[in-house]
Design a protein around this motif. Structure first.
Motif, PDB file in Angstrom:
ATOM      1  N   MET A 166       0.759  -1.059  -0.189  1.00  0.00           N
ATOM      2  CA  MET A 166       0.352  -0.052   0.303  1.00  0.00           C
ATOM      3  C   MET A 166       0.542   1.362  -0.113  1.00  0.00           C
ATOM      4  O   MET A 166       0.429   2.146  -0.177  1.00  0.00           O
ATOM      5  N   ILE A 167       1.968   1.058   0.941  1.00  0.00           N
ATOM      6  CA  ILE A 167       3.048   2.300   0.736  1.00  0.00           C
ATOM      7  C   ILE A 167       3.602   3.041  -0.625  1.00  0.00           C
ATOM      8  O   ILE A 167       3.843   3.717  -1.405  1.00  0.00           O
ATOM      9  N   ALA A 168       3.256   1.778  -1.383  1.00  0.00           N
ATOM     10  CA  ALA A 168       4.234   1.995  -2.096  1.00  0.00           C
ATOM     11  C   ALA A 168       3.135   2.203  -3.652  1.00  0.00           C
ATOM     12  O   ALA A 168       3.555   3.089  -4.930  1.00  0.00           O
ATOM     13  N   THR A 169       1.250   2.389  -3.578  1.00  0.00           N
ATOM     14  CA  THR A 169       0.883   2.921  -4.382  1.00  0.00           C
ATOM     15  C   THR A 169       0.806   4.672  -3.775  1.00  0.00           C
ATOM     16  O   THR A 169      -0.560   5.235  -4.436  1.00  0.00           O
ATOM     17  N   ALA A 170       0.937   4.494  -2.668  1.00  0.00           N
ATOM     18  CA  ALA A 170       0.258   6.181  -1.932  1.00  0.00           C
ATOM     19  C   ALA A 170       1.370   7.328  -2.830  1.00  0.00           C
ATOM     20  O   ALA A 170       2.151   7.366  -3.374  1.00  0.00           O
ATOM     21  N   GLN A 171       0.336   8.657  -2.598  1.00  0.00           N
ATOM     22  CA  GLN A 171       0.539   9.189  -3.593  1.00  0.00           C
ATOM     23  C   GLN A 171       1.155  10.410  -3.107  1.00  0.00           C
ATOM     24  O   GLN A 171       1.897  11.269  -3.800  1.00  0.00           O
ATOM     25  N   HIS A 172       0.516  11.013  -1.592  1.00  0.00           N
ATOM     26  CA  HIS A 172       0.893  11.946  -0.843  1.00  0.00           C
ATOM     27  C   HIS A 172       1.711  11.624   0.384  1.00  0.00           C
ATOM     28  O   HIS A 172       2.260  12.576   0.885  1.00  0.00           O
ATOM     29  N   SER A 173       0.936  11.257   1.072  1.00  0.00           N
ATOM     30  CA  SER A 173       1.158  10.496   2.612  1.00  0.00           C
ATOM     31  C   SER A 173       0.497   9.502   3.205  1.00  0.00           C
ATOM     32  O   SER A 173       0.102   8.344   2.420  1.00  0.00           O
ATOM     33  N   ALA A 174       1.425   8.852   4.048  1.00  0.00           N
ATOM     34  CA  ALA A 174       1.468   7.267   4.740  1.00  0.00           C
ATOM     35  C   ALA A 174       2.159   8.324   6.372  1.00  0.00           C
ATOM     36  O   ALA A 174       3.099   8.212   6.346  1.00  0.00           O
ATOM     37  N   VAL A 175       0.742   7.541   6.943  1.00  0.00           N
ATOM     38  CA  VAL A 175       0.835   8.031   8.172  1.00  0.00           C
ATOM     39  C   VAL A 175       0.553   6.383   9.320  1.00  0.00           C
ATOM     40  O   VAL A 175       0.080   5.837   9.056  1.00  0.00           O
ATOM     41  N   HIS A 176       1.515   6.132  10.268  1.00  0.00           N
ATOM     42  CA  HIS A 176       1.992   4.984  10.926  1.00  0.00           C
ATOM     43  C   HIS A 176       1.584   5.430  12.442  1.00  0.00           C
ATOM     44  O   HIS A 176       2.752   6.207  12.624  1.00  0.00           O
ATOM     45  N   LEU A 177       0.644   4.866  12.853  1.00  0.00           N
ATOM     46  CA  LEU A 177       0.947   4.406  14.624  1.00  0.00           C
ATOM     47  C   LEU A 177       1.143   3.788  15.081  1.00  0.00           C
ATOM     48  O   LEU A 177       0.673   2.343  14.859  1.00  0.00           O
ATOM     49  N   GLU A 178       2.209   3.253  15.886  1.00  0.00           N
ATOM     50  CA  GLU A 178       2.703   2.238  16.310  1.00  0.00           C
ATOM     51  C   GLU A 178       2.157   2.790  18.637  1.00  0.00           C
ATOM     52  O   GLU A 178       2.701   3.450  18.972  1.00  0.00           O
ATOM     53  N   MET A 179       2.020   1.362  19.032  1.00  0.00           N
ATOM     54  CA  MET A 179       1.201   1.828  20.261  1.00  0.00           C
ATOM     55  C   MET A 179       1.641   0.673  21.392  1.00  0.00           C
ATOM     56  O   MET A 179       0.898   0.459  22.081  1.00  0.00           O
ATOM     57  N   ARG A 180       2.172  -0.666  20.314  1.00  0.00           N
ATOM     58  CA  ARG A 180       2.669  -1.789  21.309  1.00  0.00           C
ATOM     59  C   ARG A 180       4.057  -1.384  22.118  1.00  0.00           C
ATOM     60  O   ARG A 180       5.158  -1.053  21.613  1.00  0.00           O
ATOM     61  N   ASP A 181       4.414  -2.183  23.249  1.00  0.00           N
ATOM     62  CA  ASP A 181       5.853  -1.732  23.989  1.00  0.00           C
ATOM     63  C   ASP A 181       6.527  -3.101  23.406  1.00  0.00           C
ATOM     64  O   ASP A 181       7.495  -3.366  23.648  1.00  0.00           O
ATOM     65  N   VAL A 182       5.618  -4.031  22.618  1.00  0.00           N
ATOM     66  CA  VAL A 182       7.009  -5.590  22.208  1.00  0.00           C
ATOM     67  C   VAL A 182       6.210  -6.016  20.639  1.00  0.00           C
ATOM     68  O   VAL A 182       3.668  -6.230  20.668  1.00  0.00           O
ATOM     69  N   TYR A 183       6.500  -6.331  19.669  1.00  0.00           N
ATOM     70  CA  TYR A 183       5.987  -6.766  18.541  1.00  0.00           C
ATOM     71  C   TYR A 183       6.839  -7.930  17.867  1.00  0.00           C
ATOM     72  O   TYR A 183       8.099  -7.902  18.239  1.00  0.00           O
ATOM     73  N   THR A 184       6.511  -8.938  17.399  1.00  0.00           N
ATOM     74  CA  THR A 184       7.030 -10.257  16.745  1.00  0.00           C
ATOM     75  C   THR A 184       8.266 -10.368  17.292  1.00  0.00           C
ATOM     76  O   THR A 184       8.915 -10.637  17.081  1.00  0.00           O
ATOM     77  N   PRO A 185       8.221 -11.158  19.293  1.00  0.00           N
ATOM     78  CA  PRO A 185       9.089 -11.531  19.394  1.00  0.00           C
ATOM     79  C   PRO A 185       9.912 -12.385  19.596  1.00  0.00           C
ATOM     80  O   PRO A 185      11.547 -12.877  19.818  1.00  0.00           O
ATOM     81  N   ASP A 186       9.639 -13.238  18.404  1.00  0.00           N
ATOM     82  CA  ASP A 186      10.631 -14.068  17.461  1.00  0.00           C
ATOM     83  C   ASP A 186      11.027 -13.792  16.650  1.00  0.00           C
ATOM     84  O   ASP A 186      11.411 -14.663  15.219  1.00  0.00           O
ATOM     85  N   ASP A 187      10.776 -12.153  16.176  1.00  0.00           N
ATOM     86  CA  ASP A 187      11.738 -11.762  14.625  1.00  0.00           C
ATOM     87  C   ASP A 187      12.865 -11.468  15.214  1.00  0.00           C
ATOM     88  O   ASP A 187      13.626 -11.716  15.670  1.00  0.00           O
ATOM     89  N   PRO A 188      13.865 -12.835  13.948  1.00  0.00           N
ATOM     90  CA  PRO A 188      15.068 -13.107  13.755  1.00  0.00           C
ATOM     91  C   PRO A 188      16.200 -11.097  13.879  1.00  0.00           C
ATOM     92  O   PRO A 188      17.664 -11.911  15.272  1.00  0.00           O
ATOM     93  N   ALA A 189      15.674 -10.684  13.212  1.00  0.00           N
ATOM     94  CA  ALA A 189      16.151  -9.227  13.425  1.00  0.00           C
ATOM     95  C   ALA A 189      16.689  -8.761  14.809  1.00  0.00           C
ATOM     96  O   ALA A 189      17.600  -8.372  15.205  1.00  0.00           O
ATOM     97  N   TYR A 190      15.300  -9.199  15.428  1.00  0.00           N
ATOM     98  CA  TYR A 190      15.483  -8.380  17.079  1.00  0.00           C
ATOM     99  C   TYR A 190      16.063 -10.081  18.620  1.00  0.00           C
ATOM    100  O   TYR A 190      16.493  -9.198  18.928  1.00  0.00           O
ATOM    101  N   LEU A 191      16.127 -10.453  17.813  1.00  0.00           N
ATOM    102  CA  LEU A 191      16.805 -12.108  18.317  1.00  0.00           C
ATOM    103  C   LEU A 191      17.760 -11.419  17.893  1.00  0.00           C
ATOM    104  O   LEU A 191      19.285 -11.602  18.926  1.00  0.00           O
ATOM    105  N   ARG A 192      18.605 -11.337  16.770  1.00  0.00           N
ATOM    106  CA  ARG A 192      20.128 -11.373  16.422  1.00  0.00           C
ATOM    107  C   ARG A 192      20.912  -9.600  17.345  1.00  0.00           C
ATOM    108  O   ARG A 192      21.469 -10.132  18.198  1.00  0.00           O
TER     109      ARG A 192
END
Length: 161
Positions: free
Chosen positions: A1-27
């Motif tokens: 969806m961001i690839a087709t955005a024309q003027h704006s993309a806004v993102h609100l994150e409100m959690r303290d943990v995301y995908t705790p098994d993410d390999p990048a985070y574990l590394r």
């Protein structure tokens, strides 16, 4: 969806943990590094191309303090990458958000006409998404994002506790 955005993309994150098994985070937990090519190259190229087209990409995060290890990982490694790709990022300590009306889930709003809600388990595992073009939900999300953005601290000035 961001690839087709024309003027704006806004993102609100409100959690303290995301995908705790993410390999990048574990590394990062093991050695404090991130393998940009393995985990982030595609996203960074997408954001960079989107910003180069003139789309404003903003991300706001509401965080508990003291921050979790996951938020520290975002602060130390992934946010500088997001900013280098062209995003603007701000942080708002959760204690400063008590009087704000916020949706119950994280979201993206694209071009003020499409909302993507992201759903996560209590532990932070990704559960799915929902798209809506409901004008009332778009208005709610944009109002919430703007309220957080106006109060939040730019990444360059924010120091997590």
């Amino acid at each position: 969806m961001i690839a087709t955005a024309q003027h704006s993309a806004v993102h609100l994150e409100m959690r303290d943990v995301y995908t705790p098994d993410d390999p990048a985070y574990l590394r990062w937990k093991v050695d404090g590094t991130i393998d940009v090519d393995a985990y982030w190259r595609e996203w960074l190229e997408l954001v960079g191309a989107t910003v180069a087209r003139g789309v404003g990409v903003r991300r706001a995060r509401i965080v508990s303090e003291p921050v979790t290890d996951y938020i520290r990982h975002e602060y130390d490694l992934t946010t500088p990458l997001n900013i280098a790709a062209g995003e603007s990022v701000r942080w708002l300590p959760r204690r400063q958000a008590s009087d704000l009306a916020l949706p119950g889930n994280d979201f993206w709003v694209f071009d003020d006409h499409l909302v993507r809600f992201g759903f996560f388990s209590g532990d932070g595992d990704y559960l799915g998404e929902e798209l809506t073009s409901d004008p009332a939900l778009i208005k709610l999300c944009l109002s919430a994002f703007d309220s957080v953005w106006d109060r939040a601290v730019d990444h360059a000035a924010y120091r997590p506790v």
